[in-house]
Design an enzyme around this catalytic site. Sequence first.
Site, PDB file in Angstrom:
ATOM      1  N   ASP A  14       2.330  -7.774   2.328  1.00 60.03           N
ATOM      2  CA  ASP A  14       1.675  -8.531   1.231  1.00 60.03           C
ATOM      3  C   ASP A  14       1.523  -9.957   1.579  1.00 60.03           C
ATOM      4  O   ASP A  14       2.541 -10.364   2.206  1.00 60.03           O
ATOM      5  CB  ASP A  14       2.715  -8.507  -0.211  1.00 60.03           C
ATOM      6  CG  ASP A  14       1.969  -8.921  -1.242  1.00 60.03           C
ATOM      7  OD1 ASP A  14       1.780  -8.048  -2.380  1.00 60.03           O
ATOM      8  OD2 ASP A  14       1.576 -10.069  -1.431  1.00 60.03           O
ATOM      9  N   ILE A  15       0.586 -10.520   1.329  1.00 58.35           N
ATOM     10  CA  ILE A  15       0.085 -11.788   1.687  1.00 58.35           C
ATOM     11  C   ILE A  15       0.810 -13.041   1.054  1.00 58.35           C
ATOM     12  O   ILE A  15       1.119 -14.119   1.459  1.00 58.35           O
ATOM     13  CB  ILE A  15      -1.564 -11.991   1.795  1.00 58.35           C
ATOM     14  CG1 ILE A  15      -1.799 -13.236   2.734  1.00 58.35           C
ATOM     15  CG2 ILE A  15      -1.659 -12.395   0.501  1.00 58.35           C
ATOM     16  CD1 ILE A  15      -1.920 -12.572   4.297  1.00 58.35           C
ATOM     17  N   GLU A  27      -3.470  -7.521 -10.624  1.00 61.13           N
ATOM     18  CA  GLU A  27      -4.066  -8.398  -9.794  1.00 61.13           C
ATOM     19  C   GLU A  27      -5.259  -7.513  -8.898  1.00 61.13           C
ATOM     20  O   GLU A  27      -6.428  -8.114  -9.127  1.00 61.13           O
ATOM     21  CB  GLU A  27      -3.250  -9.198  -9.099  1.00 61.13           C
ATOM     22  CG  GLU A  27      -4.307 -10.138  -7.991  1.00 61.13           C
ATOM     23  CD  GLU A  27      -3.307 -10.785  -6.817  1.00 61.13           C
ATOM     24  OE1 GLU A  27      -2.065 -11.207  -7.315  1.00 61.13           O
ATOM     25  OE2 GLU A  27      -3.669 -11.079  -5.758  1.00 61.13           O
ATOM     26  N   HIS A  47       4.046  -1.511  -4.188  1.00 58.50           N
ATOM     27  CA  HIS A  47       4.878  -2.436  -3.633  1.00 58.50           C
ATOM     28  C   HIS A  47       6.308  -2.009  -3.125  1.00 58.50           C
ATOM     29  O   HIS A  47       7.108  -1.485  -3.884  1.00 58.50           O
ATOM     30  CB  HIS A  47       5.204  -3.799  -4.462  1.00 58.50           C
ATOM     31  CG  HIS A  47       3.987  -4.261  -5.146  1.00 58.50           C
ATOM     32  ND1 HIS A  47       3.647  -5.721  -4.940  1.00 58.50           N
ATOM     33  CD2 HIS A  47       3.474  -3.995  -6.135  1.00 58.50           C
ATOM     34  CE1 HIS A  47       2.736  -6.055  -5.499  1.00 58.50           C
ATOM     35  NE2 HIS A  47       2.251  -5.163  -6.134  1.00 58.50           N
ATOM     36  N   HIS A  95      -1.550   0.711  -5.471  1.00 58.67           N
ATOM     37  CA  HIS A  95      -0.906   0.371  -4.211  1.00 58.67           C
ATOM     38  C   HIS A  95       0.604   0.517  -4.798  1.00 58.67           C
ATOM     39  O   HIS A  95       0.835   0.003  -6.141  1.00 58.67           O
ATOM     40  CB  HIS A  95      -1.052  -1.241  -3.843  1.00 58.67           C
ATOM     41  CG  HIS A  95      -1.290  -1.986  -4.944  1.00 58.67           C
ATOM     42  ND1 HIS A  95      -2.315  -2.366  -5.732  1.00 58.67           N
ATOM     43  CD2 HIS A  95      -0.504  -3.174  -5.095  1.00 58.67           C
ATOM     44  CE1 HIS A  95      -2.137  -3.185  -6.407  1.00 58.67           C
ATOM     45  NE2 HIS A  95      -1.019  -3.714  -6.188  1.00 58.67           N
TER      46      HIS A  95
END
Length: 129
Positions: A29-30, A88, A95, A93
């Site tokens: 994750d960025i 978002e 996490h 996905h």
Amino acid sequence: MATVFTKIITGEIPCYKVHENEHFIAFLDINPNAKGHTLCVPKKETNKLFDLDASEYTALMNFSREVALALRKTIPCLRIGMSVIGLEVPHVHVHLIPLHSMENATFQHKVALNPEEFEELAIQIRQHL
Ligand code: AMP
């Protein structure tokens, strides 16, 4: 329109890749809650987790487990937390978040890593897969 994750999957935009197979990809994750925060993503674009059929859902969980076990070997932490949000990015996905305290699970506190740190971390996680 293709999601940002589809653009990562097609190689249009870069990522710090941790793992990949025919149906799934995992990358860092960025904007991580904690060092090692990783996203596990089906290559087939689906908006919501519970719109996956049972076999896709199970396969995503198995893939996420594989990645979580590698994360656990890489990052000293209390345990690996798992969340599914999707507010978002409308592309399913999971996490995976190394937890040191409840704070890491809140998405309110972020850690900053530079590109070299992201790259090194991805290499370390890949070595445990
Ligand atoms: P959510 O959709 O609420 O589960 O959050 C989407 C997550 O994707 C956030 O934690 C973002 O930091 C992360 N994210 C968004 N764009 C990228 C990207 N290009 N590479 C890696 N992670 C991303």
